[in-house]
Design an enzyme around this catalytic site. Structure first.
Site, PDB file in Angstrom:
ATOM      1  N   ASP A  26       0.573  -0.967  -0.159  1.00 59.28           N
ATOM      2  CA  ASP A  26      -0.361   0.047  -0.050  1.00 59.28           C
ATOM      3  C   ASP A  26       0.897   1.334   0.659  1.00 59.28           C
ATOM      4  O   ASP A  26       1.751   1.063   0.368  1.00 59.28           O
ATOM      5  CB  ASP A  26      -0.842   0.434   1.233  1.00 59.28           C
ATOM      6  CG  ASP A  26      -2.295  -1.068   1.107  1.00 59.28           C
ATOM      7  OD1 ASP A  26      -2.412  -1.324   0.193  1.00 59.28           O
ATOM      8  OD2 ASP A  26      -2.037  -1.575   2.603  1.00 59.28           O
ATOM      9  N   TYR A  40       5.533 -10.284   7.260  1.00 57.74           N
ATOM     10  CA  TYR A  40       5.103  -8.940   7.997  1.00 57.74           C
ATOM     11  C   TYR A  40       5.612  -8.317   9.499  1.00 57.74           C
ATOM     12  O   TYR A  40       6.000  -8.889  10.117  1.00 57.74           O
ATOM     13  CB  TYR A  40       3.984  -8.742   7.558  1.00 57.74           C
ATOM     14  CG  TYR A  40       3.761  -7.997   6.157  1.00 57.74           C
ATOM     15  CD1 TYR A  40       4.004  -6.901   4.951  1.00 57.74           C
ATOM     16  CD2 TYR A  40       3.110  -9.383   5.548  1.00 57.74           C
ATOM     17  CE1 TYR A  40       3.157  -7.299   3.663  1.00 57.74           C
ATOM     18  CE2 TYR A  40       2.597  -9.390   4.153  1.00 57.74           C
ATOM     19  CZ  TYR A  40       2.661  -8.534   3.470  1.00 57.74           C
ATOM     20  OH  TYR A  40       1.900  -8.324   1.932  1.00 57.74           O
TER      21      TYR A  40
END
EC number: 5.4.99.12
Lengths: 246, 246
Positions: free
Chosen positions: B53, B111
């Protein structure tokens, strides 16, 4: 009147160093004084423990100022952090003794210098370390650190012009730690001459890379000639970690 | 024709995420393709392991592209690093099997999400963590992590519109480490839905702060309703650490 001691963290990248200049908007001191004047309605001047150069960072710069403001130190800290840019943070505000003076009472300082010693640059350390890709002989750099530690006339490792003040300082600690691709130099001592940490760092790097001999350190101490030392390492790898008081 | 695999680190702050849009200058993919096209004289399209993103960082994004260029992979890496902006670095370039496809062959990802959990903000972590000063019950957040780990339909923890594709994923690891004032969440799994890491993080924070009950997790898994979950944590605390291949 209260004497307030501040402990300050800043990212030096956007600033012309600590000390206020004509255009106060470009220095850390100027930024903090601006907010304190707004906060108190008084014309506040802050005393820092010492200057930091353009681009140099701090994790624990110390400063003090006097005020008649009625706010608590925590309220001052929060006001400052709401009004300062995000690259300057007051970690602590506390009431100090009336005679406390951030510069005169400092008995020592600790600095860190970071070197990114990999071929490929680092994105996240790019603004907080010096990218020096040459292969380094860490054992030789350690030997150089031993030679530098102790009480010496460091004027050959400084950017000072001739001065009548003493240029003798005691370097209590000078160590190198390897943390992955990062070399972390730690300097602790009773005081540091102008650009001394960066010139020592530049000299250590050239010794590590084989561009200077270990003996250069003795030569510089014997001659006090700046030009025998290595290049001044860039300011963005340097952090003022802590200021010591009794 | 060679198939080149790149491992890429980037600071997402200045970019509209990974995926190239009309204005290629504002995406990571667009920036890299621009340099590769300049390097090879070919019109290069790179395949990323997946999107990140706007504002999200990466320490180990993976991409591949095909080229007839005669350069070695190391020469390509160095060319890219000389021509890319300093907030994008190619850590590695290597020749991959002809059939290697960075997206289809990815079997998992890891992540990290960083939360600065102190009253006073952090200067040096300001662009790489979410400042969340509320007191957090870490033990309760750990319990929530246990409930989230495993194979579930995570559609209630995603920003997906209705889709016919499966929204079942396996979260192999979800852990919290406290490192000084920083909380470090690690997520590893076979795949992640759109905004899943940030919505899970926001939900964990609200559970830790006592604003949501632990039971909300079972309710979300039972109902698949996004609005029961916490707010989406901001993108600047999120890092794509690694993409796994067989």
């Amino acid at each position: 009147m209260k004497n307030i001691k501040l402990t300050i963290e800043y990212d030096g990248k956007r600033y012309l160093g600590w000390q206020r200049l004509g255009d106060s908007d470009k220095t850390i001191q100027g930024k903090i004084e601006g907010v304190l004047t707004q906060m108190t309605g008084e014309s506040i001047e802050i005393i820092g423990s010492g200057r930091t150069d353009t681009g140099t960072h701090a994790r624990g710069q110390v400063a003090n100022f006097k005020t008649n403001a009625k706010m608590t130190p925590d309220e001052m800290r929060d006001f400052l952090n709401r009004h300062l840019p995000r690259d300057i943070v007051v970690k602590k505000a506390e009431e100090a003794a009336a005679r406390f003076h951030a510069r005169y009472n400092a008995v020592g300082k600790q600095y860190s210098y970071y070197i990114w010693n990999e071929t490929v640059p680092s994105v996240f350390a790019r603004n907080y370390s010096y990218h020096y890709p040459q292969k380094l002989d860490i054992a030789k750099m350690d030997e150089a650190c031993q030679k530098l530690t102790g009480t010496h006339n460091f004027s050959g490792f400084s950017a000072l012009r001739k001065t009548k003040k003493s240029t003798v300082r005691t370097l209590d600690k000078l160590s190198i730690q390897k943390e992955g691709g990062m070399l972390h130099l730690t300097f602790a001592g009773d005081g540091f001459l102008h650009k001394m940490v960066r010139i020592i760092t530049g000299t250590l790097l050239e010794i590590g890379a084989g561009e200077l001999e270990l003996a250069v350190i003795d030569e510089i101490f014997a001659s006090n000639v700046r030009k025998y030392a290595g290049d001044t390492a860039p300011s963005h790898g340097l952090f003022l970690d802590e200021v010591f008081y009794h």
